[in-house]
Write a protein that holds these residues in place. Sequence first.
Motif, PDB file in Angstrom:
ATOM      1  N   ALA A  53      63.123  35.232  41.203  1.00  0.00           N
ATOM      2  CA  ALA A  53      62.396  35.256  42.482  1.00  0.00           C
ATOM      3  C   ALA A  53      63.178  36.078  43.507  1.00  0.00           C
ATOM      4  O   ALA A  53      62.600  36.871  44.270  1.00  0.00           O
ATOM      5  CB  ALA A  53      62.168  33.834  42.988  1.00  0.00           C
ATOM      6  N   GLU A  54      64.476  35.927  43.479  1.00  0.00           N
ATOM      7  CA  GLU A  54      65.349  36.682  44.387  1.00  0.00           C
ATOM      8  C   GLU A  54      65.208  38.179  44.118  1.00  0.00           C
ATOM      9  O   GLU A  54      65.050  38.985  45.041  1.00  0.00           O
ATOM     10  CB  GLU A  54      66.799  36.211  44.132  1.00  0.00           C
ATOM     11  CG  GLU A  54      67.795  36.518  45.207  1.00  0.00           C
ATOM     12  CD  GLU A  54      67.312  36.070  46.582  1.00  0.00           C
ATOM     13  OE1 GLU A  54      67.374  36.926  47.480  1.00  0.00           O
ATOM     14  OE2 GLU A  54      66.862  34.918  46.749  1.00  0.00           O
ATOM     15  N   ASP A  60      60.810  44.422  45.976  1.00  0.00           N
ATOM     16  CA  ASP A  60      59.391  44.596  46.305  1.00  0.00           C
ATOM     17  C   ASP A  60      58.479  44.573  45.090  1.00  0.00           C
ATOM     18  O   ASP A  60      57.631  45.461  44.920  1.00  0.00           O
ATOM     19  CB  ASP A  60      59.175  45.910  47.071  1.00  0.00           C
ATOM     20  CG  ASP A  60      59.840  45.874  48.423  1.00  0.00           C
ATOM     21  OD1 ASP A  60      59.813  44.789  49.047  1.00  0.00           O
ATOM     22  OD2 ASP A  60      60.414  46.901  48.829  1.00  0.00           O
ATOM     23  N   VAL A  61      58.675  43.596  44.244  1.00  0.00           N
ATOM     24  CA  VAL A  61      57.755  43.424  43.120  1.00  0.00           C
ATOM     25  C   VAL A  61      56.501  42.730  43.650  1.00  0.00           C
ATOM     26  O   VAL A  61      56.592  41.706  44.322  1.00  0.00           O
ATOM     27  CB  VAL A  61      58.419  42.593  41.997  1.00  0.00           C
ATOM     28  CG1 VAL A  61      57.415  42.254  40.903  1.00  0.00           C
ATOM     29  CG2 VAL A  61      59.608  43.366  41.421  1.00  0.00           C
ATOM     30  N   ASP A  62      55.341  43.310  43.381  1.00  0.00           N
ATOM     31  CA  ASP A  62      54.094  42.774  43.938  1.00  0.00           C
ATOM     32  C   ASP A  62      53.493  41.666  43.096  1.00  0.00           C
ATOM     33  O   ASP A  62      52.760  40.823  43.593  1.00  0.00           O
ATOM     34  CB  ASP A  62      53.068  43.910  44.065  1.00  0.00           C
ATOM     35  CG  ASP A  62      53.599  45.024  44.927  1.00  0.00           C
ATOM     36  OD1 ASP A  62      53.536  44.867  46.163  1.00  0.00           O
ATOM     37  OD2 ASP A  62      54.103  46.035  44.380  1.00  0.00           O
ATOM     38  N   LEU A  85      55.349  34.237  46.431  1.00  0.00           N
ATOM     39  CA  LEU A  85      55.349  35.449  45.606  1.00  0.00           C
ATOM     40  C   LEU A  85      54.183  35.373  44.635  1.00  0.00           C
ATOM     41  O   LEU A  85      53.939  34.321  44.037  1.00  0.00           O
ATOM     42  CB  LEU A  85      56.666  35.557  44.830  1.00  0.00           C
ATOM     43  CG  LEU A  85      57.921  35.573  45.707  1.00  0.00           C
ATOM     44  CD1 LEU A  85      59.188  35.408  44.851  1.00  0.00           C
ATOM     45  CD2 LEU A  85      57.987  36.868  46.514  1.00  0.00           C
ATOM     46  N   ALA A  86      53.455  36.489  44.480  1.00  0.00           N
ATOM     47  CA  ALA A  86      52.274  36.484  43.601  1.00  0.00           C
ATOM     48  C   ALA A  86      52.717  36.434  42.148  1.00  0.00           C
ATOM     49  O   ALA A  86      53.478  37.285  41.686  1.00  0.00           O
ATOM     50  CB  ALA A  86      51.429  37.732  43.857  1.00  0.00           C
ATOM     51  N   ALA A 310      45.938  36.062  40.580  1.00  0.00           N
ATOM     52  CA  ALA A 310      47.111  35.369  41.126  1.00  0.00           C
ATOM     53  C   ALA A 310      46.930  35.053  42.606  1.00  0.00           C
ATOM     54  O   ALA A 310      47.529  34.110  43.124  1.00  0.00           O
ATOM     55  CB  ALA A 310      48.369  36.208  40.921  1.00  0.00           C
ATOM     56  N   THR A 311      46.102  35.861  43.288  1.00  0.00           N
ATOM     57  CA  THR A 311      45.899  35.641  44.725  1.00  0.00           C
ATOM     58  C   THR A 311      44.522  35.024  44.998  1.00  0.00           C
ATOM     59  O   THR A 311      43.991  35.131  46.101  1.00  0.00           O
ATOM     60  CB  THR A 311      46.079  36.960  45.507  1.00  0.00           C
ATOM     61  OG1 THR A 311      45.224  37.956  44.918  1.00  0.00           O
ATOM     62  CG2 THR A 311      47.510  37.453  45.452  1.00  0.00           C
TER      63      THR A 311
END
Length: 415
Positions: A53-54, A60-62, A85-86, A310-311
């Motif tokens: 996650a860090e 900038d991983v989308d 985070l997605a 995911a969103t």
Amino acid sequence: MNILIVGNGAREYAIGRKLREENIVNKIFFAPGNAATSNLGENLDIEKHEDLAEFVKRYDVDLTIVGPEAPLSDGIVDVFEKYNLAIFGPSKAAARLEGSKAFMKDFLKKQGIKTARYLNSNNLEEISKFIDSLGQIVVVKADGLCAGKGVIIAQNHDEAKEAAKEMLSGTSFGEAGKTVVIEEFLDGFELSLFAICDGENFVTLPVAQDHKRLLDDDKGPNTGGMGAYAPSPLASKELIKKVEKDVVEPTLKGMKKDGNPFCGVLFVGLMVVDNEPYVLEFNVRFGDPECEVIMPLIDGNLSQMLYNAATKKLENINLKDKFAVGVVISSKNYPYKSSEPALIKVKEVPADTHICYGGVSQKNGEIYATGGRVLVCVGVGDSIKEARDKAYELCKNIEFDGMHYRKDIAYQALR
Ligand code: AMP
Ligand code: GLY
């Protein structure tokens, strides 16, 4: 879009390969990936969910896509969602649909979804009684994750009782067998249906069929899957509609109502008996090697589709009017033990074919088979026959010591 793919098999390779073709995809990372995914993106040596996650925040991983079940059952999605985070995959609570067969069976019963008659128990006496109430063949399953090995089809009651006893004692499957599920045996044909879900809505992907046994004519030991094809002519439009309405819809509704909305791939394993679909199992991820034959059939951007899921904004998808067949090439001692690394030689990759790499390593720029299911030869065509001929043409161009593959993948569709 920058994308992280979690996992290291041919399934994750197949997802990465599809994403690599998409203009909107910029960087692809794999954690950990394998020796061949490094040709599609960058492999990361990061294990802990918090550390991943860090990384995702810093680079900038989308979107993160999770391939295997273990990190899902371990709660990777919950960690990512804590940081907004997605991530495409179910939460730890929703992943119990795969992680606990007892949970899954009780859930199906509560929702009125058809499944084999069953008992969840850890009490031998109760189990014996229930077994005696069933027909001759009885299915005994360990409750927890056993890498696809926790299912025994007992040919008579004594064998079933013995299997249950052994599971409960912890000798065969450890903790996973501390509760067992006893089921009536269903006699029909099997199908797998994959639905991309955003918690509320879903879209179904082409129906794929796996081949679990190591040898031709469905002989030999069970494996993770020796080949697949899609779409399957065994699944009529009516049958798919029925599964959508009687299985997928009530599952999503029930999970949401219970406070565990399901986002990710719902892999529905079915036994079709007299045209009625019964749920054998759920998996909460893409099947491997099913994923390898579904990816080439998706028209448009997989990245956008999974990001939308995911969103919670899932939209329809387009599928190509094509067929795909994937033939797994496994290593010498699969599924029993690992093998010495063997250099893989590829003479030529014919048109409309490609390789998805799984159990491989790299030395001096060359790729070695290191064990398990080494790679999948995928052929795409206008018919199953054409796709199959192409996949086998590719197989003939591959060589490594001890390689093994089935010669009859997709036979059910060509009978
Ligand atoms: P599962 O992991 O629960 O899908 O079980 C693995 C395999 O065992 C399935 O793909 C089926 O071939 C078989 N199987 C599982 N449950 C049953 C059942 N109730 N009746 C017949 N076959 C079953
Ligand atoms: N191919 C079956 C699985 O991925 O579980």
